[in-house]
Scaffold this motif. Structure first.
Motif, PDB file in Angstrom:
ATOM      1  N   LEU A   1      -8.109  -8.127  -9.232  1.00 20.13           N
ATOM      2  CA  LEU A   1      -7.228  -6.605  -9.012  1.00 20.13           C
ATOM      3  C   LEU A   1      -7.151  -6.420  -7.410  1.00 20.13           C
ATOM      4  N   ARG A   2      -8.152  -7.060  -6.773  1.00 23.13           N
ATOM      5  CA  ARG A   2      -7.854  -6.819  -5.227  1.00 23.13           C
ATOM      6  C   ARG A   2      -6.667  -7.572  -4.807  1.00 23.13           C
ATOM      7  N   ARG A   3      -6.258  -8.888  -5.438  1.00 17.39           N
ATOM      8  CA  ARG A   3      -4.947  -9.217  -4.946  1.00 17.39           C
ATOM      9  C   ARG A   3      -3.916  -8.590  -5.749  1.00 17.39           C
ATOM     10  N   ALA A   4      -3.945  -8.163  -6.931  1.00 13.20           N
ATOM     11  CA  ALA A   4      -3.101  -7.590  -7.587  1.00 13.20           C
ATOM     12  C   ALA A   4      -2.377  -6.083  -6.543  1.00 13.20           C
ATOM     13  N   SER A   5      -3.424  -5.564  -6.101  1.00 19.00           N
ATOM     14  CA  SER A   5      -3.290  -4.431  -5.358  1.00 19.00           C
ATOM     15  C   SER A   5      -2.662  -4.655  -4.340  1.00 19.00           C
ATOM     16  N   TRP A   6      -2.478  -5.609  -3.407  1.00 22.23           N
ATOM     17  CA  TRP A   6      -1.910  -5.942  -2.374  1.00 22.23           C
ATOM     18  C   TRP A   6      -0.108  -6.328  -2.705  1.00 22.23           C
ATOM     19  N   ARG A   7      -0.168  -7.071  -3.861  1.00 25.17           N
ATOM     20  CA  ARG A   7       1.386  -7.387  -4.408  1.00 25.17           C
ATOM     21  C   ARG A   7       1.825  -6.032  -4.817  1.00 25.17           C
ATOM     22  N   LEU A   8       0.978  -5.316  -5.497  1.00 30.37           N
ATOM     23  CA  LEU A   8       1.862  -3.888  -5.942  1.00 30.37           C
ATOM     24  C   LEU A   8       2.459  -3.002  -4.468  1.00 30.37           C
TER      25      LEU A   8
ATOM     26  N   ALA B   1      -9.364   5.760  -1.034  1.00 32.56           N
ATOM     27  CA  ALA B   1      -9.970   5.605  -2.326  1.00 32.56           C
ATOM     28  C   ALA B   1     -10.257   4.080  -2.446  1.00 32.56           C
ATOM     29  N   TRP B   2      -9.372   3.142  -2.415  1.00 32.49           N
ATOM     30  CA  TRP B   2      -9.228   1.873  -2.678  1.00 32.49           C
ATOM     31  C   TRP B   2     -10.585   1.305  -1.688  1.00 32.49           C
ATOM     32  N   HIS B   3     -10.516   1.542  -0.498  1.00 32.87           N
ATOM     33  CA  HIS B   3     -11.744   0.881   0.247  1.00 32.87           C
ATOM     34  C   HIS B   3     -13.047   1.657  -0.227  1.00 32.87           C
ATOM     35  N   GLN B   4     -12.959   2.812  -0.765  1.00 36.31           N
ATOM     36  CA  GLN B   4     -14.436   3.261  -1.057  1.00 36.31           C
ATOM     37  C   GLN B   4     -14.961   2.709  -2.447  1.00 36.31           C
ATOM     38  N   ARG B   5     -13.794   2.536  -3.329  1.00 35.92           N
ATOM     39  CA  ARG B   5     -14.198   2.023  -4.602  1.00 35.92           C
ATOM     40  C   ARG B   5     -14.203   0.473  -4.735  1.00 35.92           C
ATOM     41  N   MET B   6     -13.640  -0.143  -3.719  1.00 34.19           N
ATOM     42  CA  MET B   6     -13.787  -1.553  -3.793  1.00 34.19           C
ATOM     43  C   MET B   6     -15.321  -2.117  -3.322  1.00 34.19           C
TER      44      MET B   6
ATOM     45  N   PRO C   1       7.845  -9.162  24.737  1.00 34.97           N
ATOM     46  CA  PRO C   1       7.887  -7.866  24.434  1.00 34.97           C
ATOM     47  C   PRO C   1       7.849  -7.600  22.670  1.00 34.97           C
ATOM     48  N   VAL C   2       7.333  -6.397  22.336  1.00 33.84           N
ATOM     49  CA  VAL C   2       7.033  -6.154  21.167  1.00 33.84           C
ATOM     50  C   VAL C   2       7.655  -4.686  20.744  1.00 33.84           C
ATOM     51  N   ALA C   3       7.958  -4.569  19.312  1.00 29.35           N
ATOM     52  CA  ALA C   3       8.203  -3.301  18.621  1.00 29.35           C
ATOM     53  C   ALA C   3       6.717  -3.141  18.202  1.00 29.35           C
ATOM     54  N   LEU C   4       6.393  -1.711  18.496  1.00 25.35           N
ATOM     55  CA  LEU C   4       4.842  -1.590  18.420  1.00 25.35           C
ATOM     56  C   LEU C   4       4.536  -0.009  17.699  1.00 25.35           C
ATOM     57  N   LEU C   5       3.786  -0.138  16.549  1.00 22.47           N
ATOM     58  CA  LEU C   5       3.662   1.034  15.843  1.00 22.47           C
ATOM     59  C   LEU C   5       1.939   1.335  16.224  1.00 22.47           C
ATOM     60  N   GLN C   6       1.574   2.469  16.563  1.00 21.00           N
ATOM     61  CA  GLN C   6       0.395   2.954  16.921  1.00 21.00           C
ATOM     62  C   GLN C   6      -0.260   3.453  15.681  1.00 21.00           C
ATOM     63  N   HIS C   7      -1.541   2.893  15.326  1.00 26.17           N
ATOM     64  CA  HIS C   7      -2.489   3.395  14.262  1.00 26.17           C
ATOM     65  C   HIS C   7      -3.460   4.015  14.926  1.00 26.17           C
TER      66      HIS C   7
ATOM     67  N   GLU D   1      -9.555   2.315   7.652  1.00 18.33           N
ATOM     68  CA  GLU D   1      -9.438   2.279   6.166  1.00 18.33           C
ATOM     69  C   GLU D   1      -7.874   2.328   5.718  1.00 18.33           C
ATOM     70  N   LEU D   2      -7.305   3.170   6.749  1.00 19.52           N
ATOM     71  CA  LEU D   2      -6.005   3.668   6.611  1.00 19.52           C
ATOM     72  C   LEU D   2      -4.812   2.853   6.999  1.00 19.52           C
ATOM     73  N   VAL D   3      -5.436   1.660   7.723  1.00 25.01           N
ATOM     74  CA  VAL D   3      -4.409   0.882   8.295  1.00 25.01           C
ATOM     75  C   VAL D   3      -3.089   0.355   7.645  1.00 25.01           C
ATOM     76  N   ASN D   4      -3.440   0.086   6.307  1.00 27.02           N
ATOM     77  CA  ASN D   4      -2.362  -0.540   5.283  1.00 27.02           C
ATOM     78  C   ASN D   4      -1.123   0.557   5.499  1.00 27.02           C
ATOM     79  N   TYR D   5      -1.399   2.067   5.453  1.00 25.38           N
ATOM     80  CA  TYR D   5      -0.220   3.113   5.616  1.00 25.38           C
ATOM     81  C   TYR D   5       0.474   2.699   6.752  1.00 25.38           C
ATOM     82  N   SER D   6       0.096   2.440   7.929  1.00 25.24           N
ATOM     83  CA  SER D   6       0.795   2.192   9.102  1.00 25.24           C
ATOM     84  C   SER D   6       1.483   0.783   9.000  1.00 25.24           C
ATOM     85  N   ALA D   7       0.762  -0.229   8.396  1.00 28.25           N
ATOM     86  CA  ALA D   7       1.259  -1.471   8.045  1.00 28.25           C
ATOM     87  C   ALA D   7       2.752  -1.520   7.298  1.00 28.25           C
ATOM     88  N   ALA D   8       2.675  -0.400   6.043  1.00 32.65           N
ATOM     89  CA  ALA D   8       3.824  -0.005   5.283  1.00 32.65           C
ATOM     90  C   ALA D   8       4.899   0.475   6.107  1.00 32.65           C
TER      91      ALA D   8
END
Length: 288
Positions: free
Chosen positions: A65-72, A118-123, A145-151, A156-163
């Motif tokens: 399920l952990r792997r499936a969540s990343w694919r989703l 919730a994913w992190h809290q439940r995992m 030189p990089v394009a940069l997004l600041q989190h 636990e919410l870093v995947n939002y920034s990654a998306a």
């Protein structure tokens, strides 16, 4: 049980877990896994539950399920039915029930708007092995030189920034994954920093300045300089162990002094593309 027997006992179960992590797509029967631990199925099941904190079948299901969540979340082209079958479920309905029970969202809801908190809290804490041996090398890292997004919030919410960064990459084509390097700059240790103060930068190398955009991606750079670098193999959940090993075990005897720039990572592949044990991440420690 003396220390020697405890070590043998733990090593056998650790070997089973390694096998499971590397063969999530294959049938994983109690009989075959108990043979790896040199134990009868009945006693192995009880020993694994006591050692791991959950029954064997639940451990396997959580990893799938952990792997499936990343694919989703990050592979929108993958069909839910294919993800369900790859996770060992007979049909999408049983996958949906298990996924919603695990994470509080259906697979389709998670795909549209994943609740990473919730994913992190439940995992549950998965018994994933860290890296023991490290081959440290010294390199001259070039100015990049990089394009940069600041989190700037809970790790636990870093995947939002990654998306968000992935969406910017796809929409602009200015930092294509196939041609650009992907980095993460770790300004803070998530284990010791209050969640609201945590800082992490998600970066992709670029060949031209980044124009203003609605995603909040800005121009930045990783400075040139000497670095100690070690490759971390496996789950990013254990990358912190490799970072601390670099500081604790290698640095004191190296004669080197850290430079005033944080540790940063280069990601050579991603968890939505390969199995966790196949992940390869370079850890850079800037040196004077």
């Amino acid at each position: 049980m003396n220390d020697r027997l405890k070590a043998q006992y733990s090593a056998r179960l650790r070997r089973v877990c390694d096998h499971i992590e590397r063969h999530l797509d294959a049938p994983l029967s109690l009989e075959s896994l108990s043979q790896m631990a040199y134990c009868s199925p009945f006693h192995f099941h009880r020993q694994f539950t006591a050692w791991c904190g959950m029954p064997l079948y639940r451990y396997i299901q959580w990893l799938r399920l952990r792997r499936a969540s990343w694919r989703l979340a990050f592979n929108p082209q993958d069909k839910v039915i294919d993800i369900a079958l790859d996770a060992g479920f007979q049909n999408p309905e049983s996958f949906t029930r298990a996924f919603k029970m695990a994470f509080g969202q259906s697979p389709r809801q998670f795909r549209q708007q994943p609740d990473w908190r919730a994913w992190h809290q439940r995992m549950p804490m998965m018994n994933i092995k860290g890296q023991k041996n490290m081959d440290v090398t010294l390199v001259d890292f070039p100015r990049t030189p990089v394009a940069l997004l600041q989190h700037r919030c809970n790790p636990e919410l870093v995947n939002y920034s990654a998306a968000k960064f992935i969406l910017w990459r796809k929409e602009t084509g200015l930092s294509p994954v196939a041609q650009s390097a992907t980095f993460g700059i770790a300004w803070d240790d998530p284990q010791t920093t209050p969640p609201e103060a945590f800082r992490f930068d998600i970066c992709g190398s670029v060949n031209a300045p980044v124009p203003e955009n609605a995603h909040g991606v800005i121009n930045g750079e990783i400075p040139a300089g000497r670095c100690a670098v070690v490759r971390h193999h496996g789950s990013l959940d254990t990358v912190g162990e490799s970072v601390w090993s670099l500081f604790r075990d290698w640095l004191p005897g190296s004669g080197e002094t850290p430079r005033d720039f944080p540790v940063f990572f280069q990601y050579h592949n991603f968890v939505n593309e390969v199995a966790e044990h196949e992940l390869q991440t370079d850890i850079y420690l800037p040196l004077q």
